[in-house]
Motif scaffolding. Structure first.
Motif, PDB file in Angstrom:
ATOM      1  N   UNK A 108      -3.575  -9.346  -8.722  1.00  0.00           N
ATOM      2  CA  UNK A 108      -4.679 -10.286  -8.472  1.00  0.00           C
ATOM      3  C   UNK A 108      -5.974  -9.490  -8.403  1.00  0.00           C
ATOM      4  N   UNK A 115      -0.981  -9.408   0.853  1.00  0.00           N
ATOM      5  CA  UNK A 115      -0.702  -9.688   2.256  1.00  0.00           C
ATOM      6  C   UNK A 115      -0.580 -11.193   2.497  1.00  0.00           C
ATOM      7  N   UNK A 116      -1.394 -11.980   1.776  1.00  0.00           N
ATOM      8  CA  UNK A 116      -1.313 -13.442   1.921  1.00  0.00           C
ATOM      9  C   UNK A 116       0.089 -13.921   1.529  1.00  0.00           C
ATOM     10  N   UNK A 173       0.855  -1.182   0.000  1.00  0.00           N
ATOM     11  CA  UNK A 173       0.000   0.000   0.000  1.00  0.00           C
ATOM     12  C   UNK A 173       0.889   1.228   0.000  1.00  0.00           C
ATOM     13  N   UNK A 196     -10.012   9.995   3.136  1.00  0.00           N
ATOM     14  CA  UNK A 196      -8.700  10.455   2.693  1.00  0.00           C
ATOM     15  C   UNK A 196      -8.312  11.818   3.272  1.00  0.00           C
ATOM     16  N   UNK A 225      -4.120  -4.944  -6.561  1.00  0.00           N
ATOM     17  CA  UNK A 225      -4.971  -5.950  -5.906  1.00  0.00           C
ATOM     18  C   UNK A 225      -6.426  -5.483  -5.879  1.00  0.00           C
ATOM     19  N   UNK A 263      -9.820  -3.831  -6.079  1.00  0.00           N
ATOM     20  CA  UNK A 263     -10.157  -2.403  -6.141  1.00  0.00           C
ATOM     21  C   UNK A 263      -9.379  -1.631  -5.091  1.00  0.00           C
ATOM     22  N   UNK A 264      -8.324  -2.219  -4.583  1.00  0.00           N
ATOM     23  CA  UNK A 264      -7.658  -1.670  -3.397  1.00  0.00           C
ATOM     24  C   UNK A 264      -6.500  -0.742  -3.751  1.00  0.00           C
ATOM     25  N   UNK A 310      -8.304  -9.814  -6.313  1.00  0.00           N
ATOM     26  CA  UNK A 310      -8.877  -9.729  -4.965  1.00  0.00           C
ATOM     27  C   UNK A 310      -8.020  -8.855  -4.042  1.00  0.00           C
ATOM     28  N   UNK A 311      -8.684  -7.907  -3.379  1.00  0.00           N
ATOM     29  CA  UNK A 311      -7.996  -7.001  -2.462  1.00  0.00           C
ATOM     30  C   UNK A 311      -7.360  -7.794  -1.328  1.00  0.00           C
ATOM     31  N   UNK A 312      -6.174  -7.372  -0.939  1.00  0.00           N
ATOM     32  CA  UNK A 312      -5.512  -7.991   0.207  1.00  0.00           C
ATOM     33  C   UNK A 312      -4.680  -9.213  -0.139  1.00  0.00           C
ATOM     34  N   UNK A 313      -4.733  -9.682  -1.391  1.00  0.00           N
ATOM     35  CA  UNK A 313      -3.982 -10.900  -1.717  1.00  0.00           C
ATOM     36  C   UNK A 313      -2.467 -10.741  -1.535  1.00  0.00           C
TER      37      UNK A 313
END
Lengths: 315, 432
Positions: free
Chosen positions: A110, A117-118, A11, A202, A132, A134-135, A112-115
């Protein structure tokens, strides 16, 4: 300050303001190298960089691939169509498999948001988020910041209008954060159906407008987002024609902009939707500059994440 | 054989009891309650419960036992062990199994399993609509004959208002409540977290509060025209509570439940780690919603605590947030959460906790009340109110470990559970 404070770049807020400026400075050195006839540096020789792309992408993947090659890293593409995930393997298992192959750095894209971090939880490698869901899409934001800084000399105090599908855009997610961290003022310009629930998240330097013409004359940067028809589940506007009329930019609206204002776009452009063909052609030098800067910024991040020092580049 | 439970603080607001007592249990019933030393037993087992609290057995009216069809997540045996470990003497299991519990055979199957394997009383809720599709009535009459005590399409909201009206109209003749999972699919779509700050912050599809509140309002209106008792499941928003309060003030037969995770967690707890154990349906709401739920529970606008115990296997939760299934397990942490945070925390009396966790579920479901009085069934929960313990995956009796509260320190834990006089939990260990 000669290294990044963060281990991964998932991020924009993983980075400090100093990290961002360090990356932009290092990217500038690499950009000069990219103009030379021989564009290759030996700095990441023997390191393995995996482009782990679970979503179709040509531009970003190629940019990362070139960046890795220019630094002499061994770049490997691990694409969705060829990957185990198509056979039902989980991201955790794929990450552990890649880890067992001893990669040094993984770029993940990817849906999917947060992937990303995995991956950090299942790999020893450094991770760069290549987008990732819509993040976040931090490398896009960094190359945009690079471009603005080169053009205006600074980011602080710039007035930036971001137009389009803010709600479904990871580009906006990162760019808004990067701009506000560096002191720019941001206006999000979109119909309410393309705005996230709480843009106030924001902070006070970000405002919202539904009328592009009200904001246009004030802006230093007009940042047009791609209308991503593939990512919008329910039509948030009645027609592309109406969207183009209300929020698209052509020669008429360009004439209302400040003389030194610039138009930017993350690409690829939908000609005739967010920008008319004439506007694209007029702005094209800068749009291609963004692409060029993208390679340098990605080289800088790879270099810094794998322990390179800014002073080590000058060879 | 008789059992003499000595020196516990016995509390039951139904009979205005709050005193240190000895309780004699014989033939599955409370044979005698009296001051310490005044209750005699010719022969049997004595147990000293000094420092413990003894209350009417707790009931969780919202539990997924996953049997039949998803036995790898949980089954009647493991789910009832988890219930005993958590201090519950009874649970109501939901019908979203495979196949769906929507006919008499399926109800009988679960009840048979319960008689063979369960440590606790297992009651069954049947599907409200056939296959949980929200299109046609299920065979409610047959299911009631087989032992179903409530109907619900839990996991999905009934989308068609006409269908919901028919279902409530039809259910009314059996004198059973309809338990409503309130979710307007048009508004919620593929939402996975609360619409607002968290969806903006994490770039996740949003699940707006209005998607729940619209169906609560609709179902209250349908309650008024059908007269069927309506129980709103896992209420999660402040406005939802306002709607239920207004319905109650209007004298309608409307009740509702809240989960421990909506009481003690909120959207702020979701961060860049994308912890899928915090993905639940309805989603964690705002801090203001959470605090409003605590107040409403304290005041009794929210009738009861129900856990929505939703076991999922590790490999299912170890996915991308948007792909992982919704839900957290809850049976084994509910008492510690509610007692520790609300009762020990001074926000709610122990009597109110008993009302919400033991008394109300049975009242809502039309079951025989469980009271601490002579002649009543000996369904008892005994807990240590002072013990501090940490939630750890390896300690769960549930087959699945997907708890939203892993790592948290809780205050208060069940030590002994008796169901019809038989021990299900003794000194903190499940009796097999």
């Amino acid at each position: 300050m000669s290294t990044l404070s963060c281990k991964h770049v998932l991020n924009m807020r993983d980075m400090t303001v100093e990290d961002i400026y360090l990356t932009l400075d290092v990217a500038k050195s690499f950009k000069e190298i990219n103009e030379r006839p021989i564009k290759k540096l030996p700095t990441l020789r023997g390191r393995t960089v995996v482009n782990f792309f679970l979503e179709p992408s040509t531009r970003t993947r190629t940019s990362f691939e070139i960046a890795a090659k220019r630094l002499s890293a061994d770049g490997v593409n691990f694409a969705a169509s060829a990957s185990a995930t198509a056979k039902g393997e989980s991201l955790v298992d794929t990450a552990q498999t890649l880890d067992a192959m001893s990669c040094d750095l993984v770029v993940i894209r990817h849906k999917y948001a947060g992937s990303p971090h995995i991956l950090t939880q299942n790999m020893r490698a450094r991770i760069i988020n290549g987008g990732d869901g819509k993040h976040q899409h931090p490398t896009q934001a960094l190359l945009d910041l690079f471009t603005m800084r080169e053009r205006f000399g600074k980011i602080e105090g710039l007035k930036v209008g971001i137009v389009g599908d803010i709600a479904h855009s990871r580009v906006a997610g990162s760019l808004v954060e990067g701009l506000t961290m560096l002191g720019a003022e941001v206006t999000l310009i979109a119909p309410p159906t393309l705005l996230p629930a709480r843009p106030d998240y924001w902070g006070t330097s970000v405002s919202v407008s539904h009328k592009i013409d009200d904001v246009l004359p004030e802006l230093d940067v007009l940042y047009m987002l791609r209308i991503q028809l593939e990512r919008i589940e329910q039509a948030p506007f009645p027609s592309l024609r109406e969207y183009a009329r209300l929020f698209g930019v052509g020669t008429e609206r360009m004439a209302k902009m400040k003389p030194d204002a610039i138009i930017m776009h993350p690409g690829p452009v939908n000609r005739g939707v967010e920008l008319t063909s004439e506007a694209v052609d007029a702005a094209n030098n800068l749009l291609l500059y963004q692409v060029n800067a993208g390679v340098a910024v990605r080289m800088a991040l790879m270099y810094l994440l794998l322990g390179g020092k800014p002073e080590g580049i000058s060879e | 054989m008789a059992l003499l439970l000595k020196n516990a603080r016995c509390v039951d607001p139904q009979v205005e009891l709050d005193a240190i007592c000895d309780v004699l249990v014989r033939d599955g019933q409370i044979a005698q309650i009296g001051k310490p030393g005044t209750v005699d037993m010719a022969k049997g087992v004595q147990k000293d419960l000094s420092g413990r609290i003894l209350i009417p057995g707790m009931m969780d009216m919202h539990v997924h036992l996953r049997e039949p069809g998803y036995e790898y997540k949980e089954d009647v045996a493991s789910g009832s062990r988890a219930a005993a470990k958590g201090g519950f003497t009874a649970v109501l299991c939901m019908p979203n199994t495979k196949p769906v519990i929507n006919d008499a055979t399926q109800v009988a199957y679960v009840i048979d399993k319960a008689q063979l394997y369960a440590r606790t009383n297992i009651y069954v809720a049947g599907a409200l609509s056939h296959g949980l599709k929200g299109e046609a009535l299920s065979e409610m009459g047959d299911m009631v004959s087989s032992g179903a005590i409530a109907f619900t399409d839990d996991g999905r909201g009934v989308q068609d208002s006409g269908m919901m009206r028919r279902a409530m109209d039809y259910a009314k003749q059996f004198n059973v409540p309809v338990l409503s999972h309130c979710q307007d699919e048009g508004l919620v779509a593929n939402g996975v977290v609360n619409e607002g700050l968290v969806s903006t912050r994490l770039g996740l599809a949003s699940w707006p509060a209005a998607g729940e509140e619209i169906q609560i309002a609709r179902d209250i209106a349908l309650c008024e025209i059908t007269g069927c008792a309506l129980h709103v499941q896992h209420i999660s928003t402040a406005r939802g509570v306002d709607l239920v309060r207004a319905a109650k003030n209007a004298g309608l037969p409307v009740t509702c439940e809240v989960t421990p995770h909506h009481l003690f967690l909120c959207e702020d707890d979701l961060d860049e780690r994308y912890d899928t154990n915090l993905k639940m349906n309805p989603p964690l709401r705002t801090r203001d919603d959470m605090l409003a739920l605590q107040t409403a529970l304290t005041e009794g606008i929210i009738d009861c605590v129900a856990t929505d115990h939703a076991p999922h296997a590790a490999h299912e939760k170890a996915l991308e947030f948007e792909l992982a299934p919704f839900g957290t397990i809850g049976l084994e942490t509910a008492l510690g959460l509610v007692y520790g945070n609300l009762v020990a925390g001074g926000k709610m009396t122990l009597a109110s906790m008993i009302a919400r966790m033991s008394v109300a579920p049975r009242r809502i479901l039309g079951l025989q009340a469980v009271r601490l009085e002579e002649g009543n069934v000996a369904d008892l929960t005994i807990f240590n109110p002072d013990i501090l313990w940490t939630v750890r995956a390896e300690d769960f009796c549930s087959k699945s470990k997907n708890s939203a509260f892993l790592g948290l320190e809780l205050k208060g834990r069940a030590t002994d559970v008796y169901v019809e006089g038989y021990a299900s939990l003794e000194d903190g260990k499940v009796v097999d």
